[in-house]
Write a protein that holds these residues in place. Structure first.
Motif, PDB file in Angstrom:
ATOM      1  N   LYS A   1       4.831  -3.196  -3.537  1.00 25.40           N
ATOM      2  CA  LYS A   1       4.819  -2.026  -2.659  1.00 25.40           C
ATOM      3  C   LYS A   1       3.403  -1.448  -2.588  1.00 25.40           C
ATOM      4  CE  LYS A   1       8.029   1.089  -3.275  1.00 25.40           C
ATOM      5  NZ  LYS A   1       8.777   2.259  -3.855  1.00 25.40           N
ATOM      6  N   LEU A   2       3.046  -1.020  -1.390  1.00 28.18           N
ATOM      7  CA  LEU A   2       1.805  -0.250  -1.220  1.00 28.18           C
ATOM      8  C   LEU A   2       2.183   1.208  -1.420  1.00 28.18           C
ATOM      9  CD1 LEU A   2      -1.180   0.015  -0.472  1.00 28.18           C
ATOM     10  CD2 LEU A   2      -0.488   0.112   1.951  1.00 28.18           C
ATOM     11  N   TYR A   3       1.757   1.774  -2.536  1.00 28.29           N
ATOM     12  CA  TYR A   3       2.150   3.136  -2.893  1.00 28.29           C
ATOM     13  C   TYR A   3       0.910   4.007  -3.045  1.00 28.29           C
ATOM     14  CZ  TYR A   3       4.212   7.035  -5.462  1.00 28.29           C
ATOM     15  OH  TYR A   3       4.605   8.298  -5.864  1.00 28.29           O
ATOM     16  N   GLN A   4       0.831   5.029  -2.200  1.00 28.58           N
ATOM     17  CA  GLN A   4      -0.323   5.944  -2.230  1.00 28.58           C
ATOM     18  C   GLN A   4      -1.646   5.168  -2.237  1.00 28.58           C
ATOM     19  OE1 GLN A   4      -0.037   9.333  -1.907  1.00 28.58           O
ATOM     20  NE2 GLN A   4       2.145   8.866  -1.625  1.00 28.58           N
ATOM     21  N   ARG A   5      -1.696   4.205  -1.297  1.00 29.56           N
ATOM     22  CA  ARG A   5      -2.902   3.395  -1.081  1.00 29.56           C
ATOM     23  C   ARG A   5      -3.253   2.499  -2.283  1.00 29.56           C
ATOM     24  NH1 ARG A   5      -7.150   7.195   2.392  1.00 29.56           N
ATOM     25  NH2 ARG A   5      -5.635   7.886   3.962  1.00 29.56           N
ATOM     26  N   ARG A   6      -2.286   2.239  -3.139  1.00 26.08           N
ATOM     27  CA  ARG A   6      -2.510   1.378  -4.293  1.00 26.08           C
ATOM     28  C   ARG A   6      -1.477   0.254  -4.302  1.00 26.08           C
ATOM     29  NH1 ARG A   6      -1.530   3.778 -10.218  1.00 26.08           N
ATOM     30  NH2 ARG A   6       0.616   3.618  -9.420  1.00 26.08           N
TER      31      ARG A   6
ATOM     32  N   GLU B   1       1.004  -1.989  -5.967  1.00 26.48           N
ATOM     33  CA  GLU B   1       1.795  -1.905  -7.187  1.00 26.48           C
ATOM     34  C   GLU B   1       1.845  -3.230  -7.942  1.00 26.48           C
ATOM     35  OE1 GLU B   1       4.111   1.336  -8.171  1.00 26.48           O
ATOM     36  OE2 GLU B   1       1.960   1.385  -7.736  1.00 26.48           O
ATOM     37  N   GLY B   2       1.282  -4.287  -7.323  1.00 28.38           N
ATOM     38  CA  GLY B   2       1.241  -5.574  -8.006  1.00 28.38           C
ATOM     39  C   GLY B   2       0.088  -5.670  -8.987  1.00 28.38           C
ATOM     40  N   CYS B   3      -1.139  -5.372  -8.497  1.00 29.71           N
ATOM     41  CA  CYS B   3      -2.321  -5.449  -9.362  1.00 29.71           C
ATOM     42  C   CYS B   3      -2.781  -4.075  -9.835  1.00 29.71           C
ATOM     43  CB  CYS B   3      -3.464  -6.163  -8.641  1.00 29.71           C
ATOM     44  SG  CYS B   3      -3.989  -5.354  -7.095  1.00 29.71           S
ATOM     45  N   ARG B   4      -2.150  -3.008  -9.309  1.00 34.67           N
ATOM     46  CA  ARG B   4      -2.439  -1.627  -9.701  1.00 34.67           C
ATOM     47  C   ARG B   4      -3.832  -1.165  -9.257  1.00 34.67           C
ATOM     48  NH1 ARG B   4       2.481   0.558 -10.935  1.00 34.67           N
ATOM     49  NH2 ARG B   4       3.672  -0.947 -12.157  1.00 34.67           N
ATOM     50  N   LEU B   5      -4.408  -1.853  -8.270  1.00 32.00           N
ATOM     51  CA  LEU B   5      -5.726  -1.462  -7.772  1.00 32.00           C
ATOM     52  C   LEU B   5      -5.581  -0.707  -6.452  1.00 32.00           C
ATOM     53  CD1 LEU B   5      -7.832  -4.673  -8.512  1.00 32.00           C
ATOM     54  CD2 LEU B   5      -7.738  -2.538  -9.825  1.00 32.00           C
ATOM     55  N   GLU B   6      -6.406   0.307  -6.291  1.00 32.82           N
ATOM     56  CA  GLU B   6      -6.368   1.105  -5.065  1.00 32.82           C
ATOM     57  C   GLU B   6      -7.199   0.441  -3.976  1.00 32.82           C
ATOM     58  OE1 GLU B   6      -7.335   5.707  -3.626  1.00 32.82           O
ATOM     59  OE2 GLU B   6      -7.089   5.207  -5.755  1.00 32.82           O
ATOM     60  N   LEU B   7      -6.666   0.498  -2.768  1.00 33.45           N
ATOM     61  CA  LEU B   7      -7.383  -0.102  -1.650  1.00 33.45           C
ATOM     62  C   LEU B   7      -8.613   0.732  -1.312  1.00 33.45           C
ATOM     63  CD1 LEU B   7      -4.542  -1.445  -1.476  1.00 33.45           C
ATOM     64  CD2 LEU B   7      -4.771  -1.347   1.017  1.00 33.45           C
ATOM     65  N   ASN B   8      -9.691   0.048  -0.959  1.00 35.06           N
ATOM     66  CA  ASN B   8     -10.877   0.801  -0.518  1.00 35.06           C
ATOM     67  C   ASN B   8     -10.680   1.249   0.923  1.00 35.06           C
ATOM     68  OD1 ASN B   8     -11.666  -1.335   1.267  1.00 35.06           O
ATOM     69  ND2 ASN B   8     -12.614  -2.411  -0.477  1.00 35.06           N
ATOM     70  N   ILE B   9     -11.619   2.044   1.435  1.00 37.37           N
ATOM     71  CA  ILE B   9     -11.451   2.648   2.759  1.00 37.37           C
ATOM     72  C   ILE B   9     -11.351   1.607   3.861  1.00 37.37           C
ATOM     73  CG2 ILE B   9     -13.939   2.931   3.087  1.00 37.37           C
ATOM     74  CD1 ILE B   9     -11.064   5.263   4.269  1.00 37.37           C
TER      75      ILE B   9
ATOM     76  N   CYS C   1      -4.999  -9.273  -5.310  1.00 41.04           N
ATOM     77  CA  CYS C   1      -4.090 -10.188  -6.012  1.00 41.04           C
ATOM     78  C   CYS C   1      -3.407 -11.186  -5.087  1.00 41.04           C
ATOM     79  CB  CYS C   1      -3.047  -9.392  -6.786  1.00 41.04           C
ATOM     80  SG  CYS C   1      -1.888  -8.456  -5.738  1.00 41.04           S
ATOM     81  N   ARG C   2      -3.547 -11.014  -3.778  1.00 42.78           N
ATOM     82  CA  ARG C   2      -3.008 -11.907  -2.757  1.00 42.78           C
ATOM     83  C   ARG C   2      -1.477 -11.886  -2.668  1.00 42.78           C
ATOM     84  NH1 ARG C   2      -5.741 -11.926   0.868  1.00 42.78           N
ATOM     85  NH2 ARG C   2      -4.843 -13.865   1.710  1.00 42.78           N
ATOM     86  N   ARG C   3      -0.858 -10.918  -3.282  1.00 41.33           N
ATOM     87  CA  ARG C   3       0.580 -10.770  -3.128  1.00 41.33           C
ATOM     88  C   ARG C   3       0.896 -10.164  -1.770  1.00 41.33           C
ATOM     89  NH1 ARG C   3      -0.283  -9.183  -8.670  1.00 41.33           N
ATOM     90  NH2 ARG C   3       0.923 -10.491 -10.129  1.00 41.33           N
ATOM     91  N   ILE C   4       2.150 -10.343  -1.329  1.00 42.81           N
ATOM     92  CA  ILE C   4       2.588  -9.692  -0.086  1.00 42.81           C
ATOM     93  C   ILE C   4       2.588  -8.190  -0.320  1.00 42.81           C
ATOM     94  CG2 ILE C   4       4.511  -9.387   1.518  1.00 42.81           C
ATOM     95  CD1 ILE C   4       5.332 -12.289   0.884  1.00 42.81           C
ATOM     96  N   LEU C   5       1.951  -7.471   0.544  1.00 43.66           N
ATOM     97  CA  LEU C   5       1.826  -6.026   0.418  1.00 43.66           C
ATOM     98  C   LEU C   5       2.790  -5.366   1.396  1.00 43.66           C
ATOM     99  CD1 LEU C   5       0.073  -4.145  -1.317  1.00 43.66           C
ATOM    100  CD2 LEU C   5      -1.538  -3.997   0.596  1.00 43.66           C
ATOM    101  N   VAL C   6       3.780  -4.680   0.863  1.00 47.25           N
ATOM    102  CA  VAL C   6       4.853  -4.109   1.698  1.00 47.25           C
ATOM    103  C   VAL C   6       4.608  -2.623   1.925  1.00 47.25           C
ATOM    104  CG1 VAL C   6       7.327  -3.737   1.915  1.00 47.25           C
ATOM    105  CG2 VAL C   6       6.477  -5.816   0.791  1.00 47.25           C
TER     106      VAL C   6
ATOM    107  N   SER D   1       7.300   4.337   3.494  1.00 49.32           N
ATOM    108  CA  SER D   1       6.941   5.734   3.823  1.00 49.32           C
ATOM    109  C   SER D   1       6.091   6.359   2.728  1.00 49.32           C
ATOM    110  CB  SER D   1       8.224   6.541   4.023  1.00 49.32           C
ATOM    111  OG  SER D   1       9.015   6.518   2.838  1.00 49.32           O
ATOM    112  N   GLU D   2       6.000   5.689   1.590  1.00 41.35           N
ATOM    113  CA  GLU D   2       5.211   6.221   0.479  1.00 41.35           C
ATOM    114  C   GLU D   2       3.836   5.582   0.367  1.00 41.35           C
ATOM    115  OE1 GLU D   2       8.600   7.304  -2.776  1.00 41.35           O
ATOM    116  OE2 GLU D   2       8.142   5.172  -2.523  1.00 41.35           O
ATOM    117  N   SER D   3       3.442   4.829   1.390  1.00 35.99           N
ATOM    118  CA  SER D   3       2.182   4.094   1.306  1.00 35.99           C
ATOM    119  C   SER D   3       0.953   5.002   1.367  1.00 35.99           C
ATOM    120  CB  SER D   3       2.103   3.047   2.399  1.00 35.99           C
ATOM    121  OG  SER D   3       3.083   2.041   2.215  1.00 35.99           O
ATOM    122  N   GLY D   4       1.123   6.213   1.849  1.00 29.17           N
ATOM    123  CA  GLY D   4      -0.008   7.157   1.911  1.00 29.17           C
ATOM    124  C   GLY D   4      -1.000   6.844   3.017  1.00 29.17           C
ATOM    125  N   LEU D   5      -0.539   6.234   4.058  1.00 26.47           N
ATOM    126  CA  LEU D   5      -1.437   5.891   5.155  1.00 26.47           C
ATOM    127  C   LEU D   5      -1.549   7.015   6.175  1.00 26.47           C
ATOM    128  CD1 LEU D   5      -0.199   2.221   5.682  1.00 26.47           C
ATOM    129  CD2 LEU D   5      -2.189   2.995   4.401  1.00 26.47           C
TER     130      LEU D   5
END
Length: 247
Positions: free
Chosen positions: A200-205, A207-215, A235-240, A243-247
């Protein structure tokens, strides 16, 4: 690859099932009864070896005792025959009488020595029998513990197997509603990425590798179509997206 947002979100449900199945498999493999049974079996093997040795010793002593008792009996019978000859008066020669009396005396000493041997062997046999009895009880006790631990292990395993069967069936139902190509990609990544193929993409992070996406990555995600199947750049995992993705 494209897939409906609802199908992508279903991957998270499938992932949850797969995590649960991994946990159940680990739980079954790590049941404390496994180590307990292994330790008890080692103890049992050692005790059985000792029991075999003690049983063999007792059998050897039994044979040795029988032989010693036979030797005593032979000496006793010979002494009785000599005494009978002496008492019968059939031997009249002084020299023969002296020899006969000397032999009777020697046989008496020999009998005493052999009877001491019998007693010594009997004591060793008794000690061996006590050891056999003690070891037999210990073997029985350890075997009872193994049986108890095995019953507990089997009961716990049966319960885990039931949970596994339920989770597997529910996963199968959900997986059946996901497009085959998307599921194939997920399964491939799950094998490659230590059991997690979708995150899951949660608050721009992620949840697989626990790293936050850059801008830049956040902007690319924002610009992507809802049907686009995204991959985490780290991490190349599927990023889903949810509504909690923070986009």
């Amino acid at each position: 690859m494209n897939a409906a947002p609802a199908d992508q979100i279903r991957l998270l449900d499938i992932q949850a099932f797969d995590v649960r199945l991994q946990q159940l498999a680990h739980k079954k493999k790590s049941l404390p009864e496994h180590a307990e049974i292994e330790s008890l079996n080692k103890d049992l093997a050692q005790l059985r070896d000792l029991l075999v040795a003690s049983t063999t010793e007792e059998s050897d002593c039994a044979r040795e005792q029988t032989k010693a008792e036979q030797d005593v009996d032979q000496v006793r019978q010979r002494a009785a025959r000599d005494q009978q000859r002496l008492d019968s008066g059939a031997v009249t020669s002084p020299k023969d009488l002296e020899n006969l009396q000397h032999e009777i005396t020697s046989l008496a000493k020999r009998q005493g020595d052999l009877e001491d041997v019998v007693l010594e062997v009997m004591e060793r046999r008794e000690a061996a029998q006590e050891r056999v009895s003690e070891l037999t009880e210990r073997v029985s006790s350890v075997q009872s513990k193994i049986d108890d631990a095995t019953a507990r292990r089997d009961a716990a395993s049966e319960e885990i197997d039931g949970e596994t069967a339920t989770a597997s069936k529910e996963r199968e139902v959900v997986a059946g509603s996901v497009p085959a190509d998307l599921l194939k990609l997920y399964d491939k990544l799950r094998v490659q990425q230590g059991g997690v193929g979708a995150a899951k993409l949660y608050q721009r992070r992620c949840e697989g590798c626990r790293l936050e996406l850059n801008i830049t990555e956040v902007n690319e995600v924002k610009a992507a179509s809802p049907d686009t199947v995204l991959r985490c750049e780290n991490c190349r995992r599927i990023l889903v997206r949810t509504s909690e993705s923070g986009l």
